[in-house]
Write an enzyme that holds these catalytic residues in place. Structure first.
Site, PDB file in Angstrom:
ATOM      1  N   TYR A 152       0.826  -1.220   0.000  1.00  0.00           N
ATOM      2  CA  TYR A 152       0.000   0.000   0.000  1.00  0.00           C
ATOM      3  C   TYR A 152       0.853   1.260   0.000  1.00  0.00           C
ATOM      4  O   TYR A 152       0.361   2.327  -0.342  1.00  0.00           O
ATOM      5  CB  TYR A 152      -1.067   0.004   1.101  1.00  0.00           C
ATOM      6  CG  TYR A 152      -0.673  -0.429   2.503  1.00  0.00           C
ATOM      7  CD1 TYR A 152       0.040   0.398   3.344  1.00  0.00           C
ATOM      8  CD2 TYR A 152      -1.059  -1.679   2.981  1.00  0.00           C
ATOM      9  CE1 TYR A 152       0.364   0.004   4.633  1.00  0.00           C
ATOM     10  CE2 TYR A 152      -0.738  -2.083   4.272  1.00  0.00           C
ATOM     11  CZ  TYR A 152      -0.018  -1.238   5.100  1.00  0.00           C
ATOM     12  OH  TYR A 152       0.313  -1.616   6.373  1.00  0.00           O
ATOM     13  N   LYS A 169       4.774   4.066   6.347  1.00  0.00           N
ATOM     14  CA  LYS A 169       5.490   3.349   5.282  1.00  0.00           C
ATOM     15  C   LYS A 169       5.644   4.234   4.041  1.00  0.00           C
ATOM     16  O   LYS A 169       6.664   4.161   3.351  1.00  0.00           O
ATOM     17  CB  LYS A 169       4.751   2.060   4.922  1.00  0.00           C
ATOM     18  CG  LYS A 169       4.742   1.008   6.031  1.00  0.00           C
ATOM     19  CD  LYS A 169       6.054   0.275   6.149  1.00  0.00           C
ATOM     20  CE  LYS A 169       5.937  -0.963   7.035  1.00  0.00           C
ATOM     21  NZ  LYS A 169       7.210  -1.666   7.223  1.00  0.00           N
TER      22      LYS A 169
HETATM   23  C1  HXC Z   1      -5.826   0.258  18.799  1.00  0.00           C
HETATM   24  C2  HXC Z   1      -3.807   0.034  19.904  1.00  0.00           C
HETATM   25  C3  HXC Z   1      -3.722  -1.335  19.496  1.00  0.00           C
HETATM   26  C4  HXC Z   1      -4.801  -1.865  18.689  1.00  0.00           C
HETATM   27  C5  HXC Z   1      -1.971  -0.849  20.679  1.00  0.00           C
HETATM   28  N1  HXC Z   1      -2.696   0.272  20.625  1.00  0.00           N
HETATM   29  N2  HXC Z   1      -2.562  -1.840  19.989  1.00  0.00           N
HETATM   30  N3  HXC Z   1      -4.847   0.822  19.548  1.00  0.00           N
HETATM   31  N4  HXC Z   1      -5.804  -1.022  18.371  1.00  0.00           N
HETATM   32  N5  HXC Z   1      -4.801  -3.122  18.278  1.00  0.00           N
HETATM   33  C6  HXC Z   1      -2.407   1.543  21.265  1.00  0.00           C
HETATM   34  C7  HXC Z   1      -2.274   1.435  22.774  1.00  0.00           C
HETATM   35  O1  HXC Z   1      -3.526   1.485  23.407  1.00  0.00           O
HETATM   36  C8  HXC Z   1      -1.413   2.652  23.103  1.00  0.00           C
HETATM   37  O2  HXC Z   1      -2.165   3.843  23.111  1.00  0.00           O
HETATM   38  C9  HXC Z   1      -0.489   2.743  21.896  1.00  0.00           C
HETATM   39  O3  HXC Z   1      -1.122   2.013  20.832  1.00  0.00           O
HETATM   40  C10 HXC Z   1       0.857   2.118  22.166  1.00  0.00           C
HETATM   41  O4  HXC Z   1       0.652   0.783  22.596  1.00  0.00           O
HETATM   42  P1  HXC Z   1       1.718   0.028  23.500  1.00  0.00           P
HETATM   43  O5  HXC Z   1       1.286  -1.379  23.639  1.00  0.00           O
HETATM   44  O6  HXC Z   1       1.966   0.820  24.741  1.00  0.00           O
HETATM   45  O7  HXC Z   1       2.992   0.191  22.602  1.00  0.00           O
HETATM   46  P2  HXC Z   1       4.275  -0.674  22.458  1.00  0.00           P
HETATM   47  O8  HXC Z   1       4.457  -1.588  23.643  1.00  0.00           O
HETATM   48  O9  HXC Z   1       5.337   0.236  22.111  1.00  0.00           O
HETATM   49  O10 HXC Z   1       3.925  -1.669  21.225  1.00  0.00           O
HETATM   50  C11 HXC Z   1       3.910  -1.201  19.903  1.00  0.00           C
HETATM   51  C12 HXC Z   1       2.828  -1.913  19.066  1.00  0.00           C
HETATM   52  C13 HXC Z   1       2.946  -3.451  19.231  1.00  0.00           C
HETATM   53  C14 HXC Z   1       3.009  -1.485  17.647  1.00  0.00           C
HETATM   54  C15 HXC Z   1       1.456  -1.470  19.580  1.00  0.00           C
HETATM   55  O11 HXC Z   1       1.893  -4.092  18.532  1.00  0.00           O
HETATM   56  C16 HXC Z   1       4.253  -3.948  18.720  1.00  0.00           C
HETATM   57  O12 HXC Z   1       5.246  -3.919  19.456  1.00  0.00           O
HETATM   58  N6  HXC Z   1       4.334  -4.443  17.464  1.00  0.00           N
HETATM   59  C17 HXC Z   1       5.599  -4.869  16.869  1.00  0.00           C
HETATM   60  C18 HXC Z   1       5.419  -5.986  15.911  1.00  0.00           C
HETATM   61  C19 HXC Z   1       4.421  -5.744  14.814  1.00  0.00           C
HETATM   62  O13 HXC Z   1       3.480  -4.953  14.974  1.00  0.00           O
HETATM   63  N7  HXC Z   1       4.561  -6.442  13.698  1.00  0.00           N
HETATM   64  C20 HXC Z   1       3.669  -6.317  12.579  1.00  0.00           C
HETATM   65  C21 HXC Z   1       4.367  -5.626  11.521  1.00  0.00           C
HETATM   66  S1  HXC Z   1       3.581  -5.973   9.963  1.00  0.00           S
HETATM   67  P3  HXC Z   1      -2.662   4.549  24.489  1.00  0.00           P
HETATM   68  O14 HXC Z   1      -3.310   5.817  24.056  1.00  0.00           O
HETATM   69  O15 HXC Z   1      -3.624   3.574  25.116  1.00  0.00           O
HETATM   70  O16 HXC Z   1      -1.413   4.758  25.293  1.00  0.00           O
HETATM   71  C22 HXC Z   1       3.754  -4.617   9.020  1.00  0.00           C
HETATM   72  C23 HXC Z   1       3.500  -4.762   7.530  1.00  0.00           C
HETATM   73  C24 HXC Z   1       2.094  -5.022   7.192  1.00  0.00           C
HETATM   74  O17 HXC Z   1       4.088  -3.583   9.444  1.00  0.00           O
HETATM   75  C25 HXC Z   1       1.856  -5.298   5.728  1.00  0.00           C
HETATM   76  C26 HXC Z   1       1.016  -6.543   5.486  1.00  0.00           C
HETATM   77  C27 HXC Z   1       0.678  -6.826   4.058  1.00  0.00           C
END
Ligand code: HXC
Length: 286
Positions: A152, A169
């Protein structure tokens, strides 16, 4: 297809290198002769992947850092220097792989949710690129940056329900193309890969929340399958190698034609059963 010494003498930093596609690239680069420096937040997967690389006879070290924090990125490069005994560990290649993403209705997002994705994906990528780029320029040595984006971003179409990721991205791709020109005189190449669906724990647990949705995504795919990590790792190996020395500022899509399927006006005819084609063709002949 690849000579086993394709990446001999190279030292490659991969962010998010302990798991998923980062790990797949790390293991493949090691097979092709590279030394690896893995950076990520969680120690266990970094250590495990570094051990698996060493078991293949290649050099590997790791450092736990959150790339949202520029000071932590600088500490990672200091650690690389200690581990490999050369300025900034002799790293000549950066793979910006670490990412964050989740599916959500945008009106429900908190500002911090948006920030956390943009900080990991866009700021984190910029931090690593800046930290290494300025060292390469200072040392008058060439460098290569490969950033993992998404279809995207490559198609410039964005995507609903992943708005923070779509914004971030697209920014990474803009940075890639901008610096590809700005840093070309310094012999620094920057490219990107735009993967479609590759089943990794990190992405699929967040983006494909049920088996039913996974099945639906597979059935909708023109090739009826997801990508294999080794397919992406081989493309990455080519792009960071000297064989791709004249590829600069490019973004290569690897998705089996998934995004194109959504773009072509009549591509939904893929779902038409043979009997419906027969009926249509019979009408035409009359
Ligand atoms: C809504 C959300 C949420 C969700 C987290 N938040 N998950 N909001 N829906 N599902 C909110 C939280 O409430 C918080 O806001 C803020 O985001 C930060 O969340 P934390 O958990 O405190 O952050 P952190 O521990 O730093 O974690 C970061 C993360 C986590 C992104 C939320 O999922 C992570 O670490 N992900 C890393 C791995 C990953 O995502 N991989 C996928 C990549 S795939 P508030 O306001 O409550 O503080 C990709 C390509 C896709 O990128 C392409 C596919 C074709």
């Amino acid at each position: 297809m690849f000579q086993t010494d394709l990446l001999e003498g190279r030292t490659i930093l991969i962010t998010g290198g302990g798991t998923g596609l980062g790990r797949a690239m790390a293991l493949r680069f090691a097979e092709l002769g590279a030394g690896l420096f893995l950076v990520g937040r969680r120690e266990d997967p970094l250590e495990q992947t570094a051990n698996d690389i060493r078991a293949k006879g290649a050099r590997a070290a790791w450092f736990s850092a959150d790339i949202r924090d520029f000071a932590a990125v600088e500490q990672a490069l200091a650690a690389a220097e200690r581990e490999f005994g050369r300025p900034f560990g002799g790293i000549d290649t950066l793979v910006n792989n670490a990412a964050g993403n989740f599916i959500a209705r945008t009106e429900k997002l908190s500002p911090n949710a948006f920030n956390s994705i943009v900080e990991i994906v866009l700021h984190g990528t910029f931090h690593c690129t800046l930290a290494l780029g300025r060292r390469w320029i200072e040392a008058k040595q060439p460098g290569t940056v490969l950033s993992i984006v998404t279809t995207y971003a490559a198609a410039n179409c964005g995507s609903g329900f992943v708005v923070p990721s779509a914004c971030a991205k697209s920014g990474v791709l803009a940075m890639t193309r901008s610096l590809a020109i700005e840093w070309a005189p310094h012999q620094i190449r920057l490219n990107a890969i735009a993967p479609g669906p590759f089943p990794t724990e990190g992405a699929f647990s967040r983006l494909v929340p049920s088996k039913e949705l996974e099945e639906r995504a597979r059935n909708h795919h023109p090739m009826k399958r997801f990508g294999r990590p080794e397919e992406l790792a081989n493309l990455a190996a080519y792009l960071v190698s000297e064989q791709a020395g004249y590829v600069n500022g490019e973004c290569v899509v690897i998705d089996g034609g998934e995004w194109l399927r959504g773009a072509g006006e009549f591509n939904h005819f893929l779902d038409l059963p043979g009997s419906a084609w027969d009926a249509m063709e019979a009408t035409r002949q009359k």
